[in-house]
Design a protein around this motif. Structure first.
Motif, PDB file in Angstrom:
ATOM      1  N   GLU A  84       0.820  -1.210   0.000  1.00 10.81           N
ATOM      2  CA  GLU A  84       0.000   0.000   0.000  1.00 10.81           C
ATOM      3  C   GLU A  84       0.853   1.258   0.000  1.00 10.81           C
ATOM      4  O   GLU A  84       2.027   1.232   0.365  1.00 10.81           O
ATOM      5  CB  GLU A  84      -0.962   0.000   1.182  1.00 10.81           C
ATOM      6  CG  GLU A  84      -0.275  -0.046   2.519  1.00 10.81           C
ATOM      7  CD  GLU A  84      -1.309  -0.104   3.652  1.00 10.81           C
ATOM      8  OE1 GLU A  84      -1.174   0.721   4.558  1.00 10.81           O
ATOM      9  OE2 GLU A  84      -2.231  -0.943   3.593  1.00 10.81           O
ATOM     10  N   ILE A  85       0.237   2.339  -0.467  1.00  7.16           N
ATOM     11  CA  ILE A  85       0.974   3.595  -0.575  1.00  7.16           C
ATOM     12  C   ILE A  85       0.191   4.707   0.115  1.00  7.16           C
ATOM     13  O   ILE A  85      -1.020   4.813  -0.046  1.00  7.16           O
ATOM     14  CB  ILE A  85       1.279   3.938  -2.060  1.00  7.16           C
ATOM     15  CG1 ILE A  85       2.002   5.289  -2.204  1.00  7.16           C
ATOM     16  CG2 ILE A  85       0.044   3.915  -2.925  1.00  7.16           C
ATOM     17  CD1 ILE A  85       2.615   5.504  -3.591  1.00  7.16           C
ATOM     18  N   GLN A  86       0.883   5.471   0.929  1.00  2.00           N
ATOM     19  CA  GLN A  86       0.274   6.647   1.568  1.00  2.00           C
ATOM     20  C   GLN A  86       0.881   7.867   0.904  1.00  2.00           C
ATOM     21  O   GLN A  86       2.086   7.933   0.721  1.00  2.00           O
ATOM     22  CB  GLN A  86       0.642   6.682   3.052  1.00  2.00           C
ATOM     23  CG  GLN A  86       0.002   5.593   3.834  1.00  2.00           C
ATOM     24  CD  GLN A  86      -0.878   6.193   4.939  1.00  2.00           C
ATOM     25  OE1 GLN A  86      -1.310   7.341   4.849  1.00  2.00           O
ATOM     26  NE2 GLN A  86      -1.125   5.404   5.960  1.00  2.00           N
ATOM     27  N   VAL A  87       0.027   8.812   0.580  1.00  2.00           N
ATOM     28  CA  VAL A  87       0.490   9.946  -0.217  1.00  2.00           C
ATOM     29  C   VAL A  87       0.347  11.254   0.553  1.00  2.00           C
ATOM     30  O   VAL A  87      -0.699  11.547   1.112  1.00  2.00           O
ATOM     31  CB  VAL A  87      -0.328  10.023  -1.524  1.00  2.00           C
ATOM     32  CG1 VAL A  87       0.084  11.232  -2.349  1.00  2.00           C
ATOM     33  CG2 VAL A  87      -0.133   8.751  -2.332  1.00  2.00           C
ATOM     34  N   THR A  88       1.427  12.020   0.588  1.00  2.88           N
ATOM     35  CA  THR A  88       1.362  13.358   1.173  1.00  2.88           C
ATOM     36  C   THR A  88       2.352  14.254   0.423  1.00  2.88           C
ATOM     37  O   THR A  88       2.916  13.838  -0.579  1.00  2.88           O
ATOM     38  CB  THR A  88       1.643  13.324   2.694  1.00  2.88           C
ATOM     39  OG1 THR A  88       1.452  14.637   3.227  1.00  2.88           O
ATOM     40  CG2 THR A  88       3.057  12.865   2.995  1.00  2.88           C
ATOM     41  N   SER A  89       2.504  15.488   0.906  1.00  2.00           N
ATOM     42  CA  SER A  89       3.444  16.363   0.217  1.00  2.00           C
ATOM     43  C   SER A  89       4.148  17.277   1.195  1.00  2.00           C
ATOM     44  O   SER A  89       3.667  17.481   2.323  1.00  2.00           O
ATOM     45  CB  SER A  89       2.702  17.208  -0.829  1.00  2.00           C
ATOM     46  OG  SER A  89       1.985  18.219  -0.168  1.00  2.00           O
ATOM     47  N   GLY A  90       5.289  17.806   0.777  1.00  2.00           N
ATOM     48  CA  GLY A  90       6.082  18.701   1.617  1.00  2.00           C
ATOM     49  C   GLY A  90       5.241  19.800   2.251  1.00  2.00           C
ATOM     50  O   GLY A  90       5.200  19.920   3.482  1.00  2.00           O
ATOM     51  N   PRO A  91       4.526  20.588   1.433  1.00  2.15           N
ATOM     52  CA  PRO A  91       3.757  21.687   2.029  1.00  2.15           C
ATOM     53  C   PRO A  91       2.591  21.216   2.911  1.00  2.15           C
ATOM     54  O   PRO A  91       2.132  21.967   3.784  1.00  2.15           O
ATOM     55  CB  PRO A  91       3.233  22.472   0.830  1.00  2.15           C
ATOM     56  CG  PRO A  91       3.678  21.768  -0.382  1.00  2.15           C
ATOM     57  CD  PRO A  91       4.599  20.659  -0.023  1.00  2.15           C
ATOM     58  N   ALA A  92       2.096  19.991   2.711  1.00  2.00           N
ATOM     59  CA  ALA A  92       0.960  19.517   3.522  1.00  2.00           C
ATOM     60  C   ALA A  92       1.391  19.147   4.935  1.00  2.00           C
ATOM     61  O   ALA A  92       0.583  19.122   5.857  1.00  2.00           O
ATOM     62  CB  ALA A  92       0.296  18.321   2.855  1.00  2.00           C
ATOM     63  N   LEU A  93       2.655  18.812   5.101  1.00  2.00           N
ATOM     64  CA  LEU A  93       3.143  18.423   6.431  1.00  2.00           C
ATOM     65  C   LEU A  93       3.582  19.671   7.196  1.00  2.00           C
ATOM     66  O   LEU A  93       4.697  20.148   7.016  1.00  2.00           O
ATOM     67  CB  LEU A  93       4.310  17.443   6.302  1.00  2.00           C
ATOM     68  CG  LEU A  93       3.969  16.090   5.678  1.00  2.00           C
ATOM     69  CD1 LEU A  93       5.230  15.312   5.350  1.00  2.00           C
ATOM     70  CD2 LEU A  93       3.079  15.277   6.617  1.00  2.00           C
TER      71      LEU A  93
END
Ligand code: ADP
Ligand code: MG
Length: 338
Positions: A84-93
């Motif tokens: 499985e893959i969890q997706v996020t981004s630099g600015p979201a964290l």
């Protein structure tokens, strides 16, 4: 339609309208992924070796322009690894807690995808180091002299980072990736294949020559190709053409103010500003941004890479210069407008 709208069409950056389209058009397996042959060959080995060792993949970093397939490849890797893959981004964290919550929800072998990883803030980056190296999460509990570090074990996950600006990633973070892959611009023949594949999925009837026409205007970028294909389809539909032929494609692209070499209104304006106001350069990128009224980052990320790749602009130590091809294409004699 305004020029601003037309600018969006050639923007390699993801727009809200792309999200839905991406779901259908994203290749799911390496085999379906067109082009980037060397990278694919390397990835195959990378994936196969990890599978044989029955270990999670090493952390990997993808870098390359917007719309070339970084996110797509990350999903493909998860699919090929059957994980499985969890997706996020630099600015979201924004806070350390945001990252901690994600890290603790992972499982052994899971992939954590961080898009725009060059935009992570420092304190979050520091939490990532032990997480990447030792699968450990160090939490600071309490404040002042009584503060303690509490260490939690994390599952053995794989971090996949994606960035359009690798030079902005701090060296300590970059060094923690076991594999670094660069995505390059595509050949026009590959983009044509992508256009035909997408047309097939979206049940759009298009002639080869029309697909070629769309491909030539797509800035060597799959995302732009898919977007243009949809716009050309809309144009054909409104004009009652069941199948898109070369002429319809040309008319649609003309209406979008994209010329036969794929330049749009702003590309041409940047080049003519460089030629008319600065005698073709060299001129610094900041000065060029002020003179054209365009945002510096937009010039650097959206316009310039394509202008350089297609031979209209050169980047030298002293600044940007317009090439003879730029003069010719825009109808200037060297030094004098016609
Ligand atoms: N090699 C490829 N073959 C087919 N389609 C592609 C390929 N690379 C990208 N695409 C298409 O282009 C779109 C943008 O790709 P994406 O992975 O989101 O780019 P990035 O993350 O690099 O900005 C995707 O929806 C996908 O449909
Ligand atoms: Mg992406």
């Amino acid at each position: 339609m305004t020029q601003k709208n037309n600018n969006n069409i050639i923007s390699q950056k993801e727009l809200p309208e792309d999200k839905k389209m991406d779901l259908n058009l994203r290749p799911k397996t390496l085999q379906d992924f067109i082009g980037q042959e060397k990278l694919k060959a390397n990835l195959k080995i990378f994936i196969q070796a990890a599978k044989q060792r029955q270990q999670p993949l090493e952390h990997a970093l993808f870098h390359g322009n917007h719309g070339l397939g970084k996110t797509t490849l990350s999903y493909i890797i998860a699919h090929e690894m059957d994980t499985e893959i969890q997706v996020t981004s630099g600015p979201a964290l924004e806070k350390v807690g945001d990252l901690a919550a994600i890290l603790t929800s992972l499982k052994d072998g899971s992939i954590l995808f961080i898009d725009e990883i060059h935009r992570l803030n420092r304190s979050i980056e520091e939490v990532l180091y032990p997480a990447m190296e030792e699968y450990a999460l160090d939490l600071i509990v309490g404040q002042g002299p009584s503060a303690k570090i509490l260490r939690l074990d994390l599952p053995q996950f794989t971090l996949i980072g994606a960035t359009t600006r690798p030079s902005l990633i701090s060296p300590p973070l970059r060094d923690r990736f076991g594999a670094v892959y660069q995505l390059n611009f595509y050949q026009t023949s590959e983009i044509k294949e992508i256009v035909l594949r997408s047309a097939d999925i979206l049940k759009i009837k298009i002639e080869e020559k029309a697909a070629q026409e769309v491909a030539q205007c797509s800035r060597f970028t799959p995302r732009v190709a898919n977007r243009l294909l949809k716009r050309v389809r809309d144009f054909a539909q409104v004009h009652d053409h069941e199948k898109i032929n070369q002429k319809i494609a040309q008319q649609a692209l003309e209406m979008l103010e994209i010329d036969h070499l794929g330049l749009n209104y702003t590309d041409r304006r940047i080049l003519s500003c460089l030629i008319e106001k600065f005698s073709g350069g060299p001129v610094g990128i900041k000065t060029l941004a002020v003179a054209t009224g365009e945002d510096l980052n937009t010039i650097e990320e959206i316009y310039e890479p394509y202008l350089i790749q297609s031979g209209f602009l050169d980047r030298t130590l002293r600044g940007r210069i317009a090439t003879p091809l730029a003069y010719k294409h825009l109808g200037y004699k060297r030094g004098f407008p016609f």
